[in-house]
Write an enzyme that holds these catalytic residues in place. Sequence first.
Site, mmCIF file in Angstrom:
data_model
loop_
_atom_site.group_PDB
_atom_site.id
_atom_site.type_symbol
_atom_site.label_atom_id
_atom_site.label_comp_id
_atom_site.label_asym_id
_atom_site.label_seq_id
_atom_site.Cartn_x
_atom_site.Cartn_y
_atom_site.Cartn_z
ATOM 1 N N PRO A 108 28.342 44.686 43.694
ATOM 2 C CA PRO A 108 26.938 44.392 43.387
ATOM 3 C C PRO A 108 26.701 42.888 43.374
ATOM 4 O O PRO A 108 27.440 42.139 42.736
ATOM 5 C CB PRO A 108 26.757 44.979 41.984
ATOM 6 N N ASP B 120 37.716 43.840 42.272
ATOM 7 C CA ASP B 120 37.075 42.843 43.127
ATOM 8 C C ASP B 120 37.499 41.460 42.670
ATOM 9 O O ASP B 120 38.276 41.317 41.725
ATOM 10 C CB ASP B 120 35.541 42.986 43.170
ATOM 11 N N THR C 12 28.171 46.418 33.885
ATOM 12 C CA THR C 12 28.845 45.113 33.932
ATOM 13 C C THR C 12 28.967 44.585 32.505
ATOM 14 O O THR C 12 27.965 44.400 31.819
ATOM 15 C CB THR C 12 28.064 44.143 34.834
ATOM 16 N N ARG D 24 39.120 39.066 50.725
ATOM 17 C CA ARG D 24 38.576 38.372 51.892
ATOM 18 C C ARG D 24 38.972 39.044 53.193
ATOM 19 O O ARG D 24 38.388 38.764 54.241
ATOM 20 C CB ARG D 24 39.099 36.907 51.932
ATOM 21 N N HIS E 265 34.436 38.657 37.994
ATOM 22 C CA HIS E 265 33.091 38.308 38.466
ATOM 23 C C HIS E 265 33.169 37.191 39.520
ATOM 24 O O HIS E 265 32.301 36.317 39.587
ATOM 25 C CB HIS E 265 32.222 37.864 37.283
HETATM 26 C C1 FNR Z 1 27.761 38.373 41.853
HETATM 27 N N1 FNR Z 1 28.326 39.372 41.059
HETATM 28 C C2 FNR Z 1 27.517 40.244 40.349
HETATM 29 N N2 FNR Z 1 28.060 41.249 39.620
HETATM 30 C C3 FNR Z 1 27.291 42.136 38.952
HETATM 31 O O1 FNR Z 1 27.817 43.034 38.302
HETATM 32 N N3 FNR Z 1 25.923 42.028 39.031
HETATM 33 C C4 FNR Z 1 25.301 41.047 39.731
HETATM 34 O O2 FNR Z 1 24.074 40.983 39.788
HETATM 35 C C5 FNR Z 1 26.115 40.095 40.405
HETATM 36 N N4 FNR Z 1 25.554 39.059 41.120
HETATM 37 C C6 FNR Z 1 26.358 38.209 41.857
HETATM 38 C C7 FNR Z 1 25.772 37.209 42.636
HETATM 39 C C8 FNR Z 1 26.577 36.405 43.444
HETATM 40 C C9 FNR Z 1 25.936 35.372 44.294
HETATM 41 C C10 FNR Z 1 27.966 36.594 43.477
HETATM 42 C C11 FNR Z 1 28.857 35.792 44.390
HETATM 43 C C12 FNR Z 1 28.547 37.564 42.679
HETATM 44 C C13 FNR Z 1 29.796 39.559 41.036
HETATM 45 C C14 FNR Z 1 30.253 40.498 42.150
HETATM 46 O O3 FNR Z 1 29.908 41.833 41.882
HETATM 47 C C15 FNR Z 1 31.781 40.457 42.302
HETATM 48 O O4 FNR Z 1 32.384 40.684 41.063
HETATM 49 C C16 FNR Z 1 32.246 39.120 42.881
HETATM 50 O O5 FNR Z 1 31.408 38.739 43.946
HETATM 51 C C17 FNR Z 1 33.682 39.203 43.368
HETATM 52 O O6 FNR Z 1 34.155 37.954 43.763
HETATM 53 P P1 FNR Z 1 34.244 37.519 45.309
HETATM 54 O O7 FNR Z 1 35.278 38.371 45.964
HETATM 55 O O8 FNR Z 1 32.897 37.714 45.900
HETATM 56 O O9 FNR Z 1 34.630 36.070 45.275
#
Ligand code: FNR
Length: 368
Positions: free
Chosen positions: A79, A295, A158, A299, A264
Amino acid sequence: MPTLPVSWRELEAAAEAAMEPRAAGYVFGSAGTEDTALENLRAFGAWRIVPRVLRDISQRDLRTSVLGMDWPAPVGLAPIGVQNIVHDDGELATARAAAAIGLPMCVGTVAAHTLEDIAADLGETPRLFQLYWPTDHELAESFVGRAEAAGYGAIVVTVDNAFPGWKPRDLQNAHLPFIHGLGLANYFADPVFRASLEQPPEEDQGAAIGRFIGVFGNPALTWDDLDHLRASTTLPIVLKGILHPDDAREARERGVDGIVVSNHGGRQIDGAIASLDALPAIADAVGEELAILLDSGIRSGADALKALALGADAVLVGRPYLWGMALEGAEGAEKVLRFILAELDLSMALAGCVKPGELEPGMLVRRP
Ligand code: FNR
């Protein structure tokens, strides 16, 4: 010739260069010195695959079952909030990318489109709803009820974001999309949220945003609150943001169905343990009883293989699909996901396995 960089490092660089600076700060930014975001990558590098040979790898099957849903591969979309910062179509572009492959999408609470509209674009594609549990329990129940009605297969709560982390890039850019009303479609369309306003959001957006800021985060939330959620839905409940085995055990005792081992993407606590490094102890503690997703730092297909081997039932891809979207919209996101799936299939086969269930810790060693 591919129009999108195939190497993820080049893709990342191309996406960053193409993005407007505040959007890039939002996507690439992590907490503090951003060391945890780097640590997520280093953790994958520290595990090495030891392939086995001369096994019949001619037929492979990536399909799996997660939380009672059939997934075409042990890979889903993490998400990510307010995706219209990256591309005008936002979550709808992501939904089209996911649907083109059939990969499950975890749809965020904070989105530019409603969970119902996103579900419509997903069609039959499996979906999970990520819940930011507001201070208003009735609103939480309304979100959950809407997700059930729109065919979501699980509620992903979350639990690591009671407050947004200290993200210097966003702070430097004074970037907080919500105060401009971005990403609030699920709130503005919600009957419980609307009933709490004197004027509808269309007439007084400022007051609606103020109400959102008042209800969004719930730092008082405790394990006991999960009982209310358990009572209000028959859907599987997943906690996202688990890093300690004792929290995983507590989740199991509380009747939770799954967890996402996640920091996160390094966006919450600078210095936090890498998700992958947290995984083995958690898999030992609850791997038999709970669905484990992971997560933060996925990559490539090889990364996915390592997490699956260390005990994850599935992985969630985060930033990389945004990079594809930044460059080529829904098609770009789809290509990135296909790259990851293709590399997972190849890596699995070349390591001597034909299905995800065969991946196990014994096929990895720690770098000496
Ligand atoms: C997120 N992530 C996130 N998680 C969640 O539970 N609700 C959210 O609204 C968001 N929004 C969000 C915005 C952006 C820009 C990023 C990069 C990440 C966290 C996301 O679900 C996930 O845990 C991470 O993106 C994992 O890390 P990598 O692999 O993207 O670096």
